[in-house]
Design a protein around this motif. Structure first.
Motif, PDB file in Angstrom:
ATOM      1  N   ALA A  98       0.854  -1.187   0.000  1.00  0.00           N
ATOM      2  CA  ALA A  98       0.000   0.000   0.000  1.00  0.00           C
ATOM      3  C   ALA A  98       0.889   1.235   0.000  1.00  0.00           C
ATOM      4  N   PRO A  99       0.780   2.056  -1.030  1.00  0.00           N
ATOM      5  CA  PRO A  99       1.544   3.298  -1.027  1.00  0.00           C
ATOM      6  C   PRO A  99       1.133   4.178   0.160  1.00  0.00           C
ATOM      7  N   ILE A 100       2.091   4.829   0.758  1.00  0.00           N
ATOM      8  CA  ILE A 100       1.838   5.704   1.911  1.00  0.00           C
ATOM      9  C   ILE A 100       0.762   6.734   1.562  1.00  0.00           C
ATOM     10  N   SER A 101       0.784   7.221   0.330  1.00  0.00           N
ATOM     11  CA  SER A 101      -0.169   8.260  -0.074  1.00  0.00           C
ATOM     12  C   SER A 101      -1.614   7.764  -0.098  1.00  0.00           C
ATOM     13  N   ARG A 102      -1.824   6.438  -0.073  1.00  0.00           N
ATOM     14  CA  ARG A 102      -3.179   5.881  -0.114  1.00  0.00           C
ATOM     15  C   ARG A 102      -3.737   5.550   1.275  1.00  0.00           C
ATOM     16  N   ILE A 103      -2.915   5.696   2.323  1.00  0.00           N
ATOM     17  CA  ILE A 103      -3.359   5.352   3.668  1.00  0.00           C
ATOM     18  C   ILE A 103      -4.352   6.380   4.183  1.00  0.00           C
ATOM     19  N   GLN A 104      -5.468   5.878   4.714  1.00  0.00           N
ATOM     20  CA  GLN A 104      -6.493   6.749   5.278  1.00  0.00           C
ATOM     21  C   GLN A 104      -6.521   6.686   6.804  1.00  0.00           C
ATOM     22  N   THR A 105      -6.459   5.489   7.369  1.00  0.00           N
ATOM     23  CA  THR A 105      -6.454   5.347   8.828  1.00  0.00           C
ATOM     24  C   THR A 105      -5.477   4.249   9.243  1.00  0.00           C
ATOM     25  N   VAL A 106      -5.007   4.369  10.490  1.00  0.00           N
ATOM     26  CA  VAL A 106      -4.135   3.362  11.085  1.00  0.00           C
ATOM     27  C   VAL A 106      -4.711   3.038  12.461  1.00  0.00           C
ATOM     28  N   ASP A 107      -5.039   1.768  12.700  1.00  0.00           N
ATOM     29  CA  ASP A 107      -5.635   1.350  13.964  1.00  0.00           C
ATOM     30  C   ASP A 107      -4.757   0.301  14.631  1.00  0.00           C
ATOM     31  N   VAL A 108      -4.643   0.397  15.954  1.00  0.00           N
ATOM     32  CA  VAL A 108      -3.982  -0.629  16.760  1.00  0.00           C
ATOM     33  C   VAL A 108      -5.084  -1.359  17.524  1.00  0.00           C
ATOM     34  N   GLU A 109      -5.103  -2.681  17.405  1.00  0.00           N
ATOM     35  CA  GLU A 109      -6.144  -3.477  18.042  1.00  0.00           C
ATOM     36  C   GLU A 109      -5.489  -4.623  18.803  1.00  0.00           C
ATOM     37  N   ARG A 110      -6.154  -5.038  19.878  1.00  0.00           N
ATOM     38  CA  ARG A 110      -5.681  -6.213  20.625  1.00  0.00           C
ATOM     39  C   ARG A 110      -6.838  -6.831  21.375  1.00  0.00           C
ATOM     40  N   GLY A 111      -7.046  -8.106  21.136  1.00  0.00           N
ATOM     41  CA  GLY A 111      -8.071  -8.847  21.851  1.00  0.00           C
ATOM     42  C   GLY A 111      -7.521  -9.367  23.173  1.00  0.00           C
ATOM     43  N   PRO A 112      -8.375 -10.036  23.955  1.00  0.00           N
ATOM     44  CA  PRO A 112      -7.947 -10.537  25.262  1.00  0.00           C
ATOM     45  C   PRO A 112      -6.752 -11.497  25.195  1.00  0.00           C
ATOM     46  N   LEU A 113      -6.755 -12.407  24.246  1.00  0.00           N
ATOM     47  CA  LEU A 113      -5.646 -13.351  24.135  1.00  0.00           C
ATOM     48  C   LEU A 113      -4.367 -12.643  23.685  1.00  0.00           C
ATOM     49  N   GLU A 114      -4.500 -11.671  22.792  1.00  0.00           N
ATOM     50  CA  GLU A 114      -3.337 -10.882  22.367  1.00  0.00           C
ATOM     51  C   GLU A 114      -2.773 -10.098  23.553  1.00  0.00           C
ATOM     52  N   GLN A 115      -3.651  -9.554  24.388  1.00  0.00           N
ATOM     53  CA  GLN A 115      -3.188  -8.835  25.571  1.00  0.00           C
ATOM     54  C   GLN A 115      -2.408  -9.765  26.492  1.00  0.00           C
ATOM     55  N   LEU A 116      -2.873 -10.985  26.643  1.00  0.00           N
ATOM     56  CA  LEU A 116      -2.197 -11.967  27.473  1.00  0.00           C
ATOM     57  C   LEU A 116      -0.770 -12.237  26.980  1.00  0.00           C
ATOM     58  N   PHE A 117      -0.600 -12.230  25.671  1.00  0.00           N
ATOM     59  CA  PHE A 117       0.715 -12.478  25.073  1.00  0.00           C
ATOM     60  C   PHE A 117       1.513 -11.191  24.837  1.00  0.00           C
ATOM     61  N   GLY A 118       0.945 -10.017  25.160  1.00  0.00           N
ATOM     62  CA  GLY A 118       1.645  -8.751  24.957  1.00  0.00           C
ATOM     63  C   GLY A 118       1.738  -8.358  23.494  1.00  0.00           C
TER      64      GLY A 118
END
Length: 162
Positions: A98-118
């Motif tokens: 994805a070209p940088i110029s086409r980026i609209q949003t950037v999201d960081v997400e983490r579910g419960p299991l991801e939180q457990l693993f950091g």
């Protein structure tokens, strides 16, 4: 400048191996437990159910040994001044750019299991019909820093992301 599809440079966190194994393990355990309950409590359980229970007891552990290691070898990511590169999958593999110029949003997400693993995952939404790019299995601190970097880089881009 012409961007070309190429293997991204960075691997995801090694902790992703445990996360992927745990996620799949929960599903296998639920499937095996459900079949076990039906086989042991039903008056006359169908014979095919016993066969699938045995298959799950063999295939489940095999899947848990192979899949996370395979995914770790495949999953890669890279961010340059020009683009975001991702490679993911294990049976069905996908490479995206994805070209940088086409980026609209950037999201960081983490579910419960991801939180457990950091761990966290980043979703980069672009002006593309192919949908967003996802980088899963990042250390949480690295994901937050990467989202910050992408936000600053896209703000500096002169082109419109539409």
């Amino acid at each position: 400048m012409r961007l070309r599809l190429r293997p991204p440079e960075h691997r995801v966190s090694r902790k992703a191996i445990g996360h992927w194994a745990a996620s799949a393990g929960v599903l296998w355990l639920l499937l095996i437990a459900l079949q076990t309950v039906v086989v042991t409590t039903a008056d006359d359980p169908p014979s095919w159910l016993s066969v699938t229970l045995v298959l799950c007891c063999v295939l489940g552990p095999l899947h848990l040994l192979v899949m996370p290691q395979w995914r770790y070898r495949v999953h890669r990511w890279e961010v340059t001044a020009e683009a975001v590169y991702t490679q993911s999958g294990w049976l069905k593999q996908e490479w995206r750019i994805a070209p940088i110029s086409r980026i609209q949003t950037v999201d960081v997400e983490r579910g419960p299991l991801e939180q457990l693993f950091g761990l966290s995952r980043i979703t980069v939404t672009t002006a593309s019909a192919a949908g967003p790019l996802r980088i899963s299995g990042l250390d949480h601190d690295r994901a937050v820093a990467l989202a910050d970097e992408l936000t600053h880089t896209t703000q500096a881009a002169r082109e419109d992301a539409t």
